[in-house]
Design an enzyme around this catalytic site. Sequence first.
Site, mmCIF file in Angstrom:
data_model
loop_
_atom_site.group_PDB
_atom_site.id
_atom_site.type_symbol
_atom_site.label_atom_id
_atom_site.label_comp_id
_atom_site.label_asym_id
_atom_site.label_seq_id
_atom_site.Cartn_x
_atom_site.Cartn_y
_atom_site.Cartn_z
ATOM 1 N N ASP A 170 0.845 -1.206 0.000
ATOM 2 C CA ASP A 170 0.000 0.000 0.000
ATOM 3 C C ASP A 170 0.878 1.254 0.000
ATOM 4 O OD1 ASP A 170 -2.451 1.299 0.005
ATOM 5 O OD2 ASP A 170 -2.634 1.278 2.192
ATOM 6 N N HIS A 253 -4.261 3.186 -6.976
ATOM 7 C CA HIS A 253 -5.477 2.866 -6.218
ATOM 8 C C HIS A 253 -6.690 2.703 -7.138
ATOM 9 C CE1 HIS A 253 -3.341 3.477 -2.429
ATOM 10 N NE2 HIS A 253 -4.377 2.902 -1.848
ATOM 11 N N HIS A 256 -6.432 -0.739 -8.400
ATOM 12 C CA HIS A 256 -6.885 -1.597 -7.287
ATOM 13 C C HIS A 256 -8.412 -1.677 -7.260
ATOM 14 C CE1 HIS A 256 -8.777 -1.692 -3.302
ATOM 15 N NE2 HIS A 256 -7.922 -2.659 -3.025
ATOM 16 N N HIS A 270 -5.828 -5.484 0.704
ATOM 17 C CA HIS A 270 -5.807 -4.196 -0.009
ATOM 18 C C HIS A 270 -4.414 -3.902 -0.579
ATOM 19 C CE1 HIS A 270 -6.576 0.127 -0.684
ATOM 20 N NE2 HIS A 270 -5.436 0.346 -0.036
HETATM 21 ZN ZN LIG Z 1 -4.392 2.231 0.155
#
Ligand SMILES: [Zn+2]
Length: 362
Positions: A170, A253, A256, A270
Amino acid sequence: MITTTLFPGRYVQGAGVFNRLGEEIARFGSRAFLICDPYVHDNLLHGYRKKIEKSTELVIERFKGECSDEEIERLSAIALKSSCSVIAGIGGGKTLDTAKAVAYKMKAPVAVAPTIASTDAPCSALAVIYKASGEFKRYLILPKNPDLVLVDTQIVAQAPARFLVAGLGDALATYFEAESCRQKYAGNMTGDVGSMTAYALAELCFHTLLEYGLAAKLACEAHVVTPALEHVVEANTLLSGLGFESGGLAAAHAIHNGLTVLEPTHDYFHGEKVAIGTLASLFLTDKPTEMISKVFDFCESLGLPTTLADIGLKDVSDDDLMKAAEGATAEGETIHNEPIPVTTASVFAALKAMDSMGRARK
Ligand SMILES: [Zn+2]
């Protein structure tokens, strides 16, 4: 030009710092409503309860597992009835987000103590609300960041290393996304442009991960706290939090988010999917070969995903991958903060190119 930069009120980190939790919470109120995730409630809390209670009265409630409107409602009602003046949360991201949301409803200060370093959620002024069934429902944008974030690295080192590694995935996105926003003068999470402070912290985050990431993972596997682990916990939690919120998000992101439309990816954390988003974004944004190799080396050394198969998409069809690319490029997605033109086709191509490179290197 107007810039806005967000910070948590106070950030305390170190081995054994949980022993100070009571004193730290007492800065904000003398009667605390403490929301504990089930593991903390059943295994960890009894070792600290007496110490905390030397400084502040406690009303303790076990978190039911989902950061949902129903759970926030239930906990707020108990907090209100028990006349607590400060809200505290101990546990993983959902527990902390719930504590932040309850504090917002109560208009009370909030202290959060993450027990893993897997995302940059603890420091942010944001809670992710899910349906009771576990599906994503909405973002709750909060008027302020937590008043206190307290991270005990000894506790982080006891958790499975996969959490720390996901946090590294992340945090890996932070610099690339903030840098794209900087180049484009794109807004951060407040809508204003980021400050030079935010961009510098995002860069420090990146260098810290590259320097200490592997050593930190190995320390976590041995369940010991070393300076490298301390540096990485700070990068995953504080630098990445400040970097994403005040620097801004972009392709990693958004990719993602696009990948989450594909059911098999739901078994992955995540940060693991963000790592794939970051790798794909390097191809999307035409980064130099040297940089692409450096990021692949980093992910491979940690065991972060580097191919679609690594996030459950071994036999993904082109049609499904196109759905992910469509999700990533939906209107309003942060991918449009990239300084180059982005299309669904170019995201699809970037995912395929990333996957080919990842497989060729295995
Ligand atoms: Zn994140």
